[in-house]
Scaffold this active site. Structure first.
Site, PDB file in Angstrom:
ATOM      1  N   GLU A 274      13.843  74.924  26.522  1.00 55.93           N
ATOM      2  CA  GLU A 274      12.745  75.697  25.965  1.00 55.93           C
ATOM      3  C   GLU A 274      11.565  74.886  25.349  1.00 55.93           C
ATOM      4  OE1 GLU A 274      14.927  77.465  22.496  1.00 55.93           O
ATOM      5  OE2 GLU A 274      16.397  78.633  23.792  1.00 55.93           O
TER       6      GLU A 274
ATOM      7  N   ALA B  41      12.773  72.301  22.878  1.00 52.47           N
ATOM      8  CA  ALA B  41      14.164  71.768  23.051  1.00 52.47           C
ATOM      9  C   ALA B  41      14.415  71.335  24.336  1.00 52.47           C
ATOM     10  CB  ALA B  41      15.339  72.741  22.500  1.00 52.47           C
TER      11      ALA B  41
ATOM     12  N   GLU C 283      24.074  69.369  39.923  1.00 52.65           N
ATOM     13  CA  GLU C 283      22.653  68.919  39.676  1.00 52.65           C
ATOM     14  C   GLU C 283      21.777  67.687  39.857  1.00 52.65           C
ATOM     15  OE1 GLU C 283      21.323  71.101  36.245  1.00 52.65           O
ATOM     16  OE2 GLU C 283      19.066  70.378  36.305  1.00 52.65           O
TER      17      GLU C 283
END
Lengths: 453, 258
Positions: free
Chosen positions: A188, A191, A309
């Site tokens: 975000e 964050a 990932e």
């Protein structure tokens, strides 16, 4: 050989048995390291490479291509990259747009759903296959590869590992074919590394039997595909309870009311052919069918996907490094100064040879981790962090030496390496900053006592 | 219709080859499927996908070392049904194994293993030896009709209609009845990528291996290679002031006009 000396000097039978068992174990990465000997293309003369108990011949080619199918996959992607990806890389970097048709065409090749079972129209392959594809794509266009990663790993693989059968049937075929392209929303505006500090909130509404989602997500690859609208489908993490760990994962689709493109992030340093966006969620209604995994249990979903990932991001670094080494060798063999090729000068030799060794160390680490990575579990976080921490920095360093070796030409867009240098930097930030890897690795090392295996 | 496609494993087209003491250095050099053979495979697969052509089976044939199995796997992944590997370690880039022996090996494979082959598709030439011989030679040995440098192939009744590349454009050749040999040129088609699902399917397809020595053919080269060398480095060009000077230089310096 060390083992021989140990065998003769230890008279203890039990210890001898243990050593023999350790040396013949197939899964240990140190075992694999010891067998790296012969080169990948030739097989001439006397074969002295180590053979394990089953007489299986392990060499570098099989380490990086465990089966014939892996090798053929690599060759196919290499050809595709040469013919379709390489010619468009500089252009899309300049215009800062995503080559959406090219990304979708990876669906026809079976690459978008690489790790998805064939039941859902995927290709049913493993982590190593995914690493191969990321390495080969990044050899030419890391930005394009990043969009591929966000779709195939952050979205498709996560859905496959964490979704219910109904959700997989509902969503996977279309993302495997390329009909829908999307990504995953975790970070975000305020964050990133502190992922549990996220503020996006989803509140259960009993009357509507679903959640109302509000919040902003930032740095979302494929967040927009054309700069005007959101991507097609996303996995979104949001807070659904009072505890810091109370997160839930949702599927949010383009068209859901209140789901909007905040802004396309312009003017990034690198990865410019990959669209990054801020996404906005204003009272978005999420039906129960779109809740992935258990409510308040999404940290489990996170753990399961972060490994692959990080390993695929590390694979991207390997591709970048390999390209830079090829460019360095090629350029310095042709360029002359003071009557000889620049490759005859010590500083150039140091730059290239050290880059090669670092690249091979990184490549071996990536494949060692990938070869042992079970996509359905979250066993080895330490090495997933470690491999990205090492490879990202290595790729950046190799790219930097490459520009230096190429001098003025290295500084110019037409010669491509400056783009690889800019693209490489992202890998120290995206998918986990260096600092987050430090934090995670210490957390894991503390738990392991003080003797590594 | 049963199609036999020749696929050759050659030095990758993008490699900058270096000349050593025994000809072109092949050690540690990237090898790939010959681009024109790739076009031949693509055409065979397209003919099979065209239901009107009635292709029952496509067999890929490769002659060379054990790594030819990789080349055959690529052909299988593109859509061929079966593979035949004729194993030999003789160099296929004209240094050891030459066109006549290759054509004769093709003939032996057809006569002994694939008697019902109706069409042989090969690339117009391989990019290592650049001979372009095998297609025409095989047609000669088999006494079959041939059409070389095919830019288009259409099925017509029991035969084929082929557009053939020439220096002035294309000429149309009618092959009234099969079997026949066709060599494929660049503009015939754009080969497909072997998609991953097809790569996985190809795993189950069969490759039969035979030894080149077992066919009773003389594999010795008919021509002896005396020397292999890189072309001389290009010299810098010069500007001339007028046409007379140009003619003077062409006549007296370059010696290219009388």
């Amino acid at each position: 050989m060390l083992s021989n000396r140990m065998f003769t000097s230890f008279s203890n039978n039990l210890l001898r048995k243990k050593l023999h068992h350790f040396l013949c174990r197939k899964q240990s990465s140190t075992f694999l390291m010891r067998t790296l000997s012969s080169s990948s293309y030739q097989d001439d003369g006397e074969d002295t490479s180590y053979r394990n108990n089953n007489g299986v011949h392990l060499d570098m080619k099989s380490f990086f291509n465990p089966t014939d199918e892996h090798y053929q996959l690599r060759e196919m992607v290499k050809t595709f990259v040469e013919r379709e990806v390489e010619p468009q890389a500089n252009e899309y970097n300049k215009t800062e747009t995503l080559n959406l048709p090219l990304l979708k065409s990876l669906g026809d090749l079976g690459l978008l759903g690489l790790t998805i079972p064939t039941t859902y129209d995927g290709s049913g392959m493993d982590a190593t296959a995914s690493v191969i594809v990321h390495e080969e794509l990044s050899y030419s266009d890391p930005a394009f590869c990043l969009s591929y990663l966000a779709h195939s790993i952050l979205l498709c693989n996560n859905l496959n590992v964490n979704g219910s059968t109904e959700q997989k049937e509902m969503f996977l075929p279309q993302v495997c074919s390329g009909e829908k392209i999307g990504g995953m929303c975790m970070s975000e505006p305020s964050a990133g590394t502190d992922v549990l500090g996220m503020k996006s909130k989803a509140v259960y509404d009993e009357s509507m039997d679903g959640f109302i989602l509000n919040g902003n997500k930032m740095w979302i690859t494929n967040g927009t595909l054309d700069g005007n609208d959101t991507g097609d489908i996303f996995l979104v993490y949001a807070r659904t309870g009072n505890d810091r760990m109370d997160l839930t994962q949702f599927v949010v689709e383009n068209g859901m009311e209140g789901f909007k493109l905040g802004q396309k992030i312009e003017d990034k340093l690198g990865m410019r052919a990959s669209c990054t966006a801020e996404l906005v969620f204003e009272n978005v209604f999420i039906p129960n069918s779109h809740v992935v995994g258990q409510v308040n249990q999404a940290t489990i979903c996170m753990m399961r996907n972060l490994e692959i990932e990080r390993v695929t991001l590390a694979a991207m670094a390997i591709g970048i490094a390999r390209r830079c080494i090829d460019e360095m060798v090629s350029y310095s063999m042709e360029r002359s100064a003071f009557g000889k090729s620049t490759i005859e000068f010590g500083q150039i030799q140091k730059a290239i040879s050290e880059s090669y060794a670092e690249y091979m160390a990184g490549r071996s680490y990536v494949y060692a981790v990938a070869n042992g990575l079970d996509l359905m579990s979250n066993g080895n976080g330490l090495d997933a962090d470690g491999v990205k921490l090492y490879s990202a920095k290595m790729a950046k360093n190799v790219a930097d030496r490459c520009i230096q070796v190429m001098g003025g030409y290295g500084y110019v867009g037409e010669y491509k390496v400056e783009r690889l240098w800019r693209d490489a930097k992202l890998l120290e930030i995206g998918g986990g900053t260096n600092e987050s890897h430090h934090k995670n690795m210490i957390r894991d090392l503390k738990k392991m006592g003080n003797k590594l295996m | 219709m049963k199609i036999l496609v020749g696929v050759k494993r050659v030095v990758d087209y993008a490699v900058k080859v270096r000349v050593g003491s025994h000809g072109v250095e092949l050690k540690n050099v990237k090898m790939s499927l010959n681009p024109f053979c790739e076009i031949a495979v693509e055409e065979a697969v397209r003919l099979k996908e065209n239901k009107g052509a009635g292709v029952s089976e496509i067999v890929a044939l490769s002659i060379g070392p054990k790594q030819c199995q990789e080349t055959l796997r690529t052909a299988l992944a593109m859509g061929c049904d079966r593979g035949i590997h004729v194993q030999t370690d003789l160099r296929g880039d004209y240094m050891e194994l030459q066109s006549d022996a290759v054509a004769k090996l093709f003939q032996k494979i057809i006569e002994e293993k694939e008697k019902d082959a109706d069409l042989v598709l090969v690339g117009k030439q391989s990019i290592d030896s650049d001979c372009g011989h095998v297609g025409p030679m095989l047609a000669g040995y088999m006494s079959w009709p041939q059409a070389t440098f095919a830019a288009k192939i259409d099925v017509e009744g029991n035969g084929l209609l082929v557009e053939r590349e020439t220096d002035q454009g294309t000429e149309t050749i009618r092959i009234p009845k099969l079997p026949a040999v066709i060599s494929c040129d660049l503009r015939l088609n754009e080969p497909r990528y072997a998609t991953l699902p097809n790569i996985m399917k190809a795993k189950k397809k069969k490759i039969d291996t035979f030894q080149a020595e077992d066919f009773g053919i003389d594999l010795e080269p008919k021509n002896k290679v005396l020397e292999v060398f890189e072309p001389p480095a290009r010299k810098e060009g010069i500007f001339v002031d007028d046409v007379n000077q140009l003619i003077d230089k062409l006549r007296n310096e370059a010696g290219v006009i009388p």
